[in-house]
Design an enzyme around this catalytic site. Structure first.
Site, PDB file in Angstrom:
ATOM      1  N   MET A  61      95.765  34.200  -5.244  1.00 59.76           N
ATOM      2  CA  MET A  61      97.222  34.283  -5.385  1.00 59.76           C
ATOM      3  C   MET A  61      97.629  35.624  -5.977  1.00 59.76           C
ATOM      4  O   MET A  61      96.900  36.218  -6.767  1.00 59.76           O
ATOM      5  CB  MET A  61      97.675  33.141  -6.301  1.00 59.76           C
ATOM      6  CG  MET A  61      99.136  33.084  -6.640  1.00 59.76           C
ATOM      7  SD  MET A  61      99.619  34.026  -8.112  1.00 59.76           S
ATOM      8  CE  MET A  61      99.768  32.729  -9.322  1.00 59.76           C
ATOM      9  N   ASP A 104     100.645  25.462 -11.759  1.00 63.32           N
ATOM     10  CA  ASP A 104     100.412  26.170 -13.021  1.00 63.32           C
ATOM     11  C   ASP A 104     100.107  25.133 -14.103  1.00 63.32           C
ATOM     12  O   ASP A 104     100.992  24.419 -14.578  1.00 63.32           O
ATOM     13  CB  ASP A 104     101.650  26.992 -13.427  1.00 63.32           C
ATOM     14  CG  ASP A 104     101.686  28.355 -12.736  1.00 63.32           C
ATOM     15  OD1 ASP A 104     100.779  28.636 -11.919  1.00 63.32           O
ATOM     16  OD2 ASP A 104     102.615  29.133 -13.012  1.00 63.32           O
ATOM     17  N   ASP A 138     103.047  27.582 -23.103  1.00 60.08           N
ATOM     18  CA  ASP A 138     101.885  27.968 -22.282  1.00 60.08           C
ATOM     19  C   ASP A 138     100.568  27.704 -23.012  1.00 60.08           C
ATOM     20  O   ASP A 138      99.682  28.571 -23.090  1.00 60.08           O
ATOM     21  CB  ASP A 138     101.967  29.451 -21.877  1.00 60.08           C
ATOM     22  CG  ASP A 138     103.119  29.736 -20.912  1.00 60.08           C
ATOM     23  OD1 ASP A 138     103.531  28.817 -20.192  1.00 60.08           O
ATOM     24  OD2 ASP A 138     103.607  30.885 -20.891  1.00 60.08           O
ATOM     25  N   HIS A 198     107.141  23.965 -17.786  1.00 55.94           N
ATOM     26  CA  HIS A 198     108.526  24.170 -17.354  1.00 55.94           C
ATOM     27  C   HIS A 198     109.238  22.851 -17.095  1.00 55.94           C
ATOM     28  O   HIS A 198     110.404  22.683 -17.458  1.00 55.94           O
ATOM     29  CB  HIS A 198     108.566  25.047 -16.112  1.00 55.94           C
ATOM     30  CG  HIS A 198     108.023  26.422 -16.361  1.00 55.94           C
ATOM     31  ND1 HIS A 198     107.926  27.365 -15.390  1.00 55.94           N
ATOM     32  CD2 HIS A 198     107.546  27.003 -17.489  1.00 55.94           C
ATOM     33  CE1 HIS A 198     107.418  28.490 -15.896  1.00 55.94           C
ATOM     34  NE2 HIS A 198     107.170  28.269 -17.178  1.00 55.94           N
ATOM     35  N   ASP A 258      98.051  28.710 -16.034  1.00 58.37           N
ATOM     36  CA  ASP A 258      99.047  29.716 -16.427  1.00 58.37           C
ATOM     37  C   ASP A 258      99.334  29.492 -17.912  1.00 58.37           C
ATOM     38  O   ASP A 258     100.321  28.859 -18.284  1.00 58.37           O
ATOM     39  CB  ASP A 258     100.321  29.576 -15.597  1.00 58.37           C
ATOM     40  CG  ASP A 258     101.264  30.742 -15.854  1.00 58.37           C
ATOM     41  OD1 ASP A 258     100.786  31.798 -16.298  1.00 58.37           O
ATOM     42  OD2 ASP A 258     102.474  30.592 -15.631  1.00 58.37           O
ATOM     43  N   GLU A 282     105.018  24.104 -12.760  1.00 55.55           N
ATOM     44  CA  GLU A 282     104.285  24.371 -14.007  1.00 55.55           C
ATOM     45  C   GLU A 282     104.544  23.257 -15.017  1.00 55.55           C
ATOM     46  O   GLU A 282     105.697  22.895 -15.266  1.00 55.55           O
ATOM     47  CB  GLU A 282     104.702  25.717 -14.602  1.00 55.55           C
ATOM     48  CG  GLU A 282     104.079  25.916 -15.980  1.00 55.55           C
ATOM     49  CD  GLU A 282     104.266  27.293 -16.585  1.00 55.55           C
ATOM     50  OE1 GLU A 282     104.108  28.282 -15.862  1.00 55.55           O
ATOM     51  OE2 GLU A 282     104.552  27.354 -17.792  1.00 55.55           O
ATOM     52  N   HIS A 302      99.244  39.953 -11.240  1.00 53.01           N
ATOM     53  CA  HIS A 302     100.639  40.329 -11.423  1.00 53.01           C
ATOM     54  C   HIS A 302     100.651  41.848 -11.267  1.00 53.01           C
ATOM     55  O   HIS A 302      99.789  42.385 -10.573  1.00 53.01           O
ATOM     56  CB  HIS A 302     100.994  39.972 -12.879  1.00 53.01           C
ATOM     57  CG  HIS A 302     102.176  39.091 -12.997  1.00 53.01           C
ATOM     58  ND1 HIS A 302     103.442  39.563 -12.808  1.00 53.01           N
ATOM     59  CD2 HIS A 302     102.301  37.786 -13.323  1.00 53.01           C
ATOM     60  CE1 HIS A 302     104.293  38.556 -13.006  1.00 53.01           C
ATOM     61  NE2 HIS A 302     103.624  37.469 -13.319  1.00 53.01           N
ATOM     62  N   GLU A 333     108.397  28.885  -8.102  1.00 56.36           N
ATOM     63  CA  GLU A 333     108.155  28.272  -9.417  1.00 56.36           C
ATOM     64  C   GLU A 333     109.472  28.123 -10.173  1.00 56.36           C
ATOM     65  O   GLU A 333     110.173  29.106 -10.404  1.00 56.36           O
ATOM     66  CB  GLU A 333     107.187  29.151 -10.207  1.00 56.36           C
ATOM     67  CG  GLU A 333     106.919  28.644 -11.604  1.00 56.36           C
ATOM     68  CD  GLU A 333     105.868  29.487 -12.330  1.00 56.36           C
ATOM     69  OE1 GLU A 333     105.167  30.290 -11.666  1.00 56.36           O
ATOM     70  OE2 GLU A 333     105.760  29.349 -13.558  1.00 56.36           O
ATOM     71  N   ASP A 339      99.511  43.452 -13.445  1.00 61.98           N
ATOM     72  CA  ASP A 339      98.514  43.756 -14.457  1.00 61.98           C
ATOM     73  C   ASP A 339      97.285  44.420 -13.871  1.00 61.98           C
ATOM     74  O   ASP A 339      96.385  44.806 -14.597  1.00 61.98           O
ATOM     75  CB  ASP A 339      98.131  42.500 -15.259  1.00 61.98           C
ATOM     76  CG  ASP A 339      98.226  41.243 -14.443  1.00 61.98           C
ATOM     77  OD1 ASP A 339      98.182  41.340 -13.205  1.00 61.98           O
ATOM     78  OD2 ASP A 339      98.353  40.161 -15.029  1.00 61.98           O
ATOM     79  N   LYS A 350     111.870  27.012 -13.524  1.00 65.24           N
ATOM     80  CA  LYS A 350     111.857  26.962 -14.995  1.00 65.24           C
ATOM     81  C   LYS A 350     113.310  26.793 -15.430  1.00 65.24           C
ATOM     82  O   LYS A 350     114.185  27.470 -14.883  1.00 65.24           O
ATOM     83  CB  LYS A 350     111.264  28.260 -15.542  1.00 65.24           C
ATOM     84  CG  LYS A 350     111.077  28.278 -17.056  1.00 65.24           C
ATOM     85  CD  LYS A 350     110.330  29.551 -17.467  1.00 65.24           C
ATOM     86  CE  LYS A 350     110.154  29.614 -18.970  1.00 65.24           C
ATOM     87  NZ  LYS A 350     109.411  30.820 -19.379  1.00 65.24           N
ATOM     88  N   ASP A 373     108.748  27.924 -24.188  1.00 63.30           N
ATOM     89  CA  ASP A 373     107.649  27.855 -23.215  1.00 63.30           C
ATOM     90  C   ASP A 373     106.345  28.271 -23.905  1.00 63.30           C
ATOM     91  O   ASP A 373     106.060  29.451 -24.068  1.00 63.30           O
ATOM     92  CB  ASP A 373     107.976  28.820 -22.065  1.00 63.30           C
ATOM     93  CG  ASP A 373     106.975  28.753 -20.936  1.00 63.30           C
ATOM     94  OD1 ASP A 373     106.307  27.720 -20.789  1.00 63.30           O
ATOM     95  OD2 ASP A 373     106.873  29.745 -20.194  1.00 63.30           O
TER      96      ASP A 373
END
Ligand code: GCO
Ligand code: MN
Ligand code: MN
Length: 395
Positions: free
Chosen positions: A96, A253, A265, A228, A295, A225, A63, A189, A65, A191, A263
């Site tokens: 990815m 995901d 996760d 989601h 994810d 995902e 990301h 994606e 990040d 959600k 959510d």
């Protein structure tokens, strides 16, 4: 991390050939939530790369990040150089890439669907930079998660206008990738809500329909995902099956979720084990070649060791479920029940009914044995019980 605690060497030991991947933001999640501050210090990306490689993962996804948005060009180059060195040293890949279009206050009304055209333009600029970085690191999938592409109130905007802006943005990005001659496809994606009240294109099915309205539908697929689809109260396997069947499952995901919650996760397989089993069965039976991406993140209670427990556990559970799928497919009683189903249905199970004028005439003239069709039972109770027993480890 003590490998002895989390990494027994057995049939469920993850290896690169299993194609497990994690985002830097997943294992690097510091445990911030809407009610509390981070509980874990940031993990340097190079450390994440080394740890994931040690645990048997295939790749790491990114990301914002890796390179902070405010990094100077020389800082960016240094960070990327160090990251690449860690990838080379470990053999870990970057399949990815994506970017954050939701945290900056500028994105408060969405990114590709913001009312403010300047914001939409900035979102494209940021995405092009992330695509460039992804391509530089070898990524062939770019994930678009429309974090704030939605509304709290329908007084805010005409959802049809929002869809036009959304389509313009994805078309723009496809043209960019073509112009750059990158080997990259987009995975959208869905959600249903969170962080906004309602998010546009809320399910995988909505996204799939949208894809066919784009200029280059072949370049765009899906990144469903688990959490989601479950937040929308839907069966995840069915969403994935539709994506697979359409040739649009470009990425996935994996995580877990309790029904009716935010959510979460959670670690893959830590909730709804049966759902996880049928998902693994779907992917493995289809021999889907894509990345098994997690994810998700560790519980907020965990320290760094707990993070690696979480990562290792995610991969291990997948492999255990994969072994259970092999058992299901080879279980004589289960397979007998499935075969009997064919006999019950007069040997026509799975037969396809396709049109021809002759076929239509024959059908119109046919007399059905309705009493027997009405009496027929399907033995699904027994089949499901055997599945549960198999999952509980007594078969
Ligand atoms: C979420 C999303 C994200 C995206 C990720 C990649 O609900 O927060 O699932 O984790 O998948 O940002 O775009
Ligand atoms: Mn999520
Ligand atoms: Mn996701």
């Amino acid at each position: 991390m003590s490998r002895s605690r989390t990494a027994p060497q057995d049939a469920y030991t993850p290896r690169p050939e299993h194609h497990f991947t994690f985002g830097l933001w997943t294992v690097g999640n510091p445990g911030r939530d809407p009610f509390g501050e981070p509980v874990r210090p940031p993990l340097p990306p190079t450390r994440i790369v080394h740890k994931l490689a040690e645990l048997g993962a295939y790749g790491v996804n990114l990301h914002d990040d890796l390179v902070p948005p405010d990094a100077s060009p020389s800082e960016r180059d240094r960070i990327v150089r160090e990251f690449k060195a860690a990838l080379t040293a470990t053999g870990l890949r970057v399949p990815m890439a994506t970017t954050n279009l939701f945290s900056d206050p500028a994105f408060r009304d969405g990114a590709f669907t913001s009312h403010d055209a300047r914001v939409r333009a900035y979102a494209l600029q940021k995405t092009m930079a992330a695509i460039d970085l992804g391509a530089e690191l070898g990524a062939t999938t770019y994930v678009c998660w429309g974090g704030r592409e939605g509304v709290e109130t329908n007084a805010a905007k005409d959802p049809r206008a929002a869809l036009v802006w959304y389509r313009d943005a994805v078309n723009f990005l496809c043209e960019y990738v073509r112009a750059k001659r990158y080997d990259m496809r987009f995975a959208l994606e869905a959600k249903p809500n969170e962080p906004r009240g309602d998010i546009f294109l809320p399910t995988t099915g909505h996204m799939l329909a949208f894809i066919y309205t784009l200029d280059h539908p072949d370049m765009v697929g899906l990144n469903p995902e688990v959490a989601h689809e479950q937040m929308a109260g839907l069966d995840f396997s069915h969403a994935v099956a539709q994506a697979l069947e359409a040739g649009k499952l470009f990425h996935i995901d994996l995580n877990a979720q309790k029904a009716g919650r935010f959510d979460q996760d959670l670690r893959f397989g830590s909730d709804d084990l049966k759902g996880a089993f049928f998902l693994v069965k779907l992917l493995e039976d289809a021999r889907w070649p894509g990345m098994r991406h997690f994810d998700s993140h560790a519980y907020r209670t965990e320290d760094e060791e707990g993070v690696w427990d979480f990562a290792y556990g995610s991969m291990r559970t997948y492999l255990i479920l994969k072994e259970r799928v092999e058992r299901f497919n080879g279980d004589p009683e289960i397979q007998q029940l499935l075969a009997d189903l064919g006999r019950r249905a007069g040997g026509t199970i799975g037969e396809r009914l396709t049109f021809s004028a002759e076929r239509a005439r024959a059908l119109q003239a046919e007399t059905f044995d309705l009493p027997s069709m009405r009496r027929q039972g399907y033995a699904y109770e027994r089949l499901d019980q055997l599945t549960v027993e198999l999952l509980l480890g007594v078969r």
